[in-house]
Design an enzyme around this catalytic site. Structure first.
Site, PDB file in Angstrom:
ATOM      1  N   ILE A 105       0.844  -1.204   0.000  1.00  0.00           N
ATOM      2  CA  ILE A 105       0.000   0.000   0.000  1.00  0.00           C
ATOM      3  C   ILE A 105       0.878   1.253   0.000  1.00  0.00           C
ATOM      4  CG2 ILE A 105      -1.743   1.276   1.329  1.00  0.00           C
ATOM      5  CD1 ILE A 105      -2.827  -1.516   2.207  1.00  0.00           C
ATOM      6  N   TYR A 141      -3.076  -9.713  15.820  1.00  0.00           N
ATOM      7  CA  TYR A 141      -2.807  -8.677  14.821  1.00  0.00           C
ATOM      8  C   TYR A 141      -3.793  -7.527  14.960  1.00  0.00           C
ATOM      9  CZ  TYR A 141      -3.433  -6.257  10.381  1.00  0.00           C
ATOM     10  OH  TYR A 141      -3.629  -5.274   9.430  1.00  0.00           O
ATOM     11  N   TYR A 161      -9.209  -0.534   6.684  1.00  0.00           N
ATOM     12  CA  TYR A 161      -9.359  -1.153   5.366  1.00  0.00           C
ATOM     13  C   TYR A 161     -10.098  -2.487   5.466  1.00  0.00           C
ATOM     14  CZ  TYR A 161      -4.731   1.204   4.911  1.00  0.00           C
ATOM     15  OH  TYR A 161      -3.648   2.034   4.969  1.00  0.00           O
ATOM     16  N   ASN A 202     -10.723  -5.772   2.492  1.00  0.00           N
ATOM     17  CA  ASN A 202      -9.707  -6.615   1.831  1.00  0.00           C
ATOM     18  C   ASN A 202      -9.091  -5.895   0.633  1.00  0.00           C
ATOM     19  OD1 ASN A 202     -10.257  -9.184   3.386  1.00  0.00           O
ATOM     20  ND2 ASN A 202     -12.284  -8.698   2.581  1.00  0.00           N
ATOM     21  N   ARG A 219     -15.309 -23.247   8.120  1.00  0.00           N
ATOM     22  CA  ARG A 219     -14.533 -23.020   9.344  1.00  0.00           C
ATOM     23  C   ARG A 219     -15.476 -22.594  10.452  1.00  0.00           C
ATOM     24  NH1 ARG A 219      -9.600 -19.892   6.286  1.00  0.00           N
ATOM     25  NH2 ARG A 219     -11.320 -18.618   5.556  1.00  0.00           N
TER      26      ARG A 219
HETATM   27  P1  NAD Z   1       3.251  -4.610   3.495  1.00  0.00           P
HETATM   28  O1  NAD Z   1       3.827  -5.659   4.364  1.00  0.00           O
HETATM   29  O2  NAD Z   1       3.372  -4.760   2.033  1.00  0.00           O
HETATM   30  O3  NAD Z   1       3.857  -3.171   3.884  1.00  0.00           O
HETATM   31  C1  NAD Z   1       4.266  -2.853   5.194  1.00  0.00           C
HETATM   32  C2  NAD Z   1       5.681  -2.300   5.080  1.00  0.00           C
HETATM   33  O4  NAD Z   1       6.124  -1.923   6.382  1.00  0.00           O
HETATM   34  C3  NAD Z   1       6.679  -3.322   4.551  1.00  0.00           C
HETATM   35  O5  NAD Z   1       7.404  -2.741   3.479  1.00  0.00           O
HETATM   36  C4  NAD Z   1       7.596  -3.606   5.735  1.00  0.00           C
HETATM   37  O6  NAD Z   1       8.924  -3.884   5.319  1.00  0.00           O
HETATM   38  C5  NAD Z   1       7.475  -2.308   6.517  1.00  0.00           C
HETATM   39  N1  NAD Z   1       7.706  -2.440   7.959  1.00  0.00           N
HETATM   40  C6  NAD Z   1       7.159  -3.332   8.818  1.00  0.00           C
HETATM   41  N2  NAD Z   1       7.612  -3.109  10.062  1.00  0.00           N
HETATM   42  C7  NAD Z   1       8.451  -2.047   9.999  1.00  0.00           C
HETATM   43  C8  NAD Z   1       9.225  -1.334  10.944  1.00  0.00           C
HETATM   44  N3  NAD Z   1       9.248  -1.704  12.228  1.00  0.00           N
HETATM   45  N4  NAD Z   1       9.958  -0.279  10.532  1.00  0.00           N
HETATM   46  C9  NAD Z   1       9.968   0.094   9.232  1.00  0.00           C
HETATM   47  N5  NAD Z   1       9.251  -0.554   8.273  1.00  0.00           N
HETATM   48  C10 NAD Z   1       8.516  -1.606   8.658  1.00  0.00           C
HETATM   49  O7  NAD Z   1       1.725  -4.431   3.935  1.00  0.00           O
HETATM   50  P2  NAD Z   1       0.574  -3.564   3.252  1.00  0.00           P
HETATM   51  O8  NAD Z   1      -0.424  -4.497   2.695  1.00  0.00           O
HETATM   52  O9  NAD Z   1       1.166  -2.506   2.416  1.00  0.00           O
HETATM   53  O10 NAD Z   1      -0.077  -2.953   4.556  1.00  0.00           O
HETATM   54  C11 NAD Z   1       0.294  -1.665   5.037  1.00  0.00           C
HETATM   55  C12 NAD Z   1      -0.405  -1.463   6.367  1.00  0.00           C
HETATM   56  O11 NAD Z   1      -1.811  -1.573   6.171  1.00  0.00           O
HETATM   57  C13 NAD Z   1      -0.026  -2.513   7.408  1.00  0.00           C
HETATM   58  O12 NAD Z   1       0.160  -1.857   8.638  1.00  0.00           O
HETATM   59  C14 NAD Z   1      -1.234  -3.433   7.458  1.00  0.00           C
HETATM   60  O13 NAD Z   1      -1.427  -3.956   8.726  1.00  0.00           O
HETATM   61  C15 NAD Z   1      -2.365  -2.492   7.089  1.00  0.00           C
HETATM   62  N6  NAD Z   1      -3.503  -3.194   6.476  1.00  0.00           N
HETATM   63  C16 NAD Z   1      -3.326  -3.854   5.285  1.00  0.00           C
HETATM   64  C17 NAD Z   1      -4.406  -4.522   4.704  1.00  0.00           C
HETATM   65  C18 NAD Z   1      -4.278  -5.268   3.395  1.00  0.00           C
HETATM   66  O14 NAD Z   1      -5.258  -5.885   2.959  1.00  0.00           O
HETATM   67  N7  NAD Z   1      -3.128  -5.218   2.728  1.00  0.00           N
HETATM   68  C19 NAD Z   1      -5.662  -4.528   5.347  1.00  0.00           C
HETATM   69  C20 NAD Z   1      -5.788  -3.835   6.556  1.00  0.00           C
HETATM   70  C21 NAD Z   1      -4.704  -3.145   7.095  1.00  0.00           C
END
Ligand code: NAD
Length: 337
Positions: A12, A147, A175, A177, A290
């Site tokens: 994202i 989580y 968010y 999905n 499930r």
């Molecule tokens: P992603 O894993 O692709 O991106 C998260 C990024 O954060 C990664 O590049 C990772 O290397 C970096 N990261 C993690 N811990 C870190 C730290 N301590 N310091 C620096 N960088 C760090 O995930 P995403 O899908 O892009 O999700 C982004 C955020 O959105 C996340 O926090 C996730 O929980 C939240 N989210 C995502 C979704 C989804 O469907 N993708 C849904 C709900 C919430």
């Protein structure tokens, strides 16, 4: 205005960086690459037509954050850095609390030290109590996984920080999905080992990594008996962050908004859409449902529409088409190699 994106090299984050730039902001990316790769940076530069400022570092590293805020005139933070696997959070809860909650404490503390008080936070629909149907922001809260509890804990901390000092502007986005990929097929989701989400599972079958898709339950009270969920394109999610930043600059305060399409699609709808746009057959088998699985969970996105003027523009076909193009690209091949 310079906006720091934590987790900026992620799925994202990389899409959000491009949208920010296109809207006239100056994105600055911070990432420790724990779930992403440096290869994304040149690709982002190619798409942006310029290199995007990037700092490798961890949000839990106080000195790193202080140096960053000292050196750069950051106007706000889009905080996406975090771990996101529900399953892994059950087996490694301390790791999730340390990173998602502990990291957010460090980030907010650094922001406070440098008087940066604008933050957009990526939360999740998983903070809501399990319930059938459409979910609005006032629905009961009861996260079912470590989580989701780390996300709720961070949300609550932000509420307390805002209550204590109303100069803080906090925009929480929950968010549903996320799916799809950039239309260029140059960036997309790179992570996820043993994904629990439907879309990555379908792509694993499509590329031959998994023999068939297991569908949990075929007798739910839905039109075709399979579970209905809300899918939203990553570019739509990215766009919402820019609107959230813009909104908080003219209307300060604390807000919570859902990000989802408002449309429900069953598992079979998604499989059929994927087959249609990809031309690939997805072998599937209905297995035991499930325990406790909800039949229908759908986002009520009215608040984001009314307050941000945001709605999801990309439909399920587009999510599947962009996802499939990304899966066939060199970038995706590198992360499965
Ligand atoms: P992603 O894993 O692709 O991106 C998260 C990024 O954060 C990664 O590049 C990772 O290397 C970096 N990261 C993690 N811990 C870190 C730290 N301590 N310091 C620096 N960088 C760090 O995930 P995403 O899908 O892009 O999700 C982004 C955020 O959105 C996340 O926090 C996730 O929980 C939240 N989210 C995502 C979704 C989804 O469907 N993708 C849904 C709900 C919430």
């Amino acid at each position: 205005m310079k906006i720091l994106i934590t987790g900026g090299a992620g799925y994202i984050g990389s899409h959000t960086a491009l949208e920010l730039l296109a809207s006239g902001f100056e994105p600055m990316l911070l990432d420790n690459f724990c779930n992403s790769t440096p290869d994304t940076l040149p690709v982002l530069a190619e798409l942006a037509g310029q290199a995007l400022p990037f700092i490798e570092g961890d949000i839990r590293d106080r000195d790193r954050l202080d140096a960053l805020f000292d050196r750069h005139d950051i106007g706000g933070v889009i905080h996406l850095a975090g771990l996101k696997s529900v399953g892994e959070s059950v087996t490694a809860p301390l790791c999730y609390y340390a990173n998602n909650f502990g990291g957010t404490i460090q980030l907010l503390a650094a922001m406070a030290r440098h008087e940066v008080r604008n933050v957009v936070f990526s939360s999740t629909a998983a903070v809501y109590a399990p319930s059938e149907g459409r979910v609005c922001e006032d629905a009961p809260i009861a996260p079912a996984s470590p989580y989701a509890r780390t996300k709720l804990a961070a949300e609550e901390m932000m509420r307390d920080v805002h209550a204590c000092d109303p100069r803080w502007n906090v925009s929480i986005l929950r968010y549903f999905n996320a799916g799809g990929a950039h239309p260029s097929s140059l960036i997309g989701e790179r992570s996820v080992d043993d994904p629990h989400n439907l879309l990555p599972r379908i792509t694993e079958v499509a590329v031959g990594q998994r023999e068939r898709l297991e569908i949990f339950g075929g007798a739910h009270p839905t039109p075709d008996g399979t579970c209905v969920r809300d899918y939203v394109h990553v570019v739509d999610i990215a766009r919402a962050h820019i609107l959230a930043v813009e909104r908080m600059l003219v209307e300060p305060g604390l807000s919570i908004r859902n990000l989802g399409s408002g449309r429900g699609h069953s598992v079979l709808d998604v499989v059929n859409a994927f087959e249609r746009v990809s031309g690939v057959t997805i072998p599937r088998r209905i297995v035991q449902e499930r325990p406790g699985e909800l039949a229908t969970v759908q986002c009520d996105p009215s608040r984001a529409r009314e307050e941000l003027g945001w709605s999801a523009e990309h439909d399920l076909n587009r999510i599947c088409a962009d996802l499939w193009r990304w899966c066939q690209s060199d970038g995706a091949a590198q992360c499965t190699a």
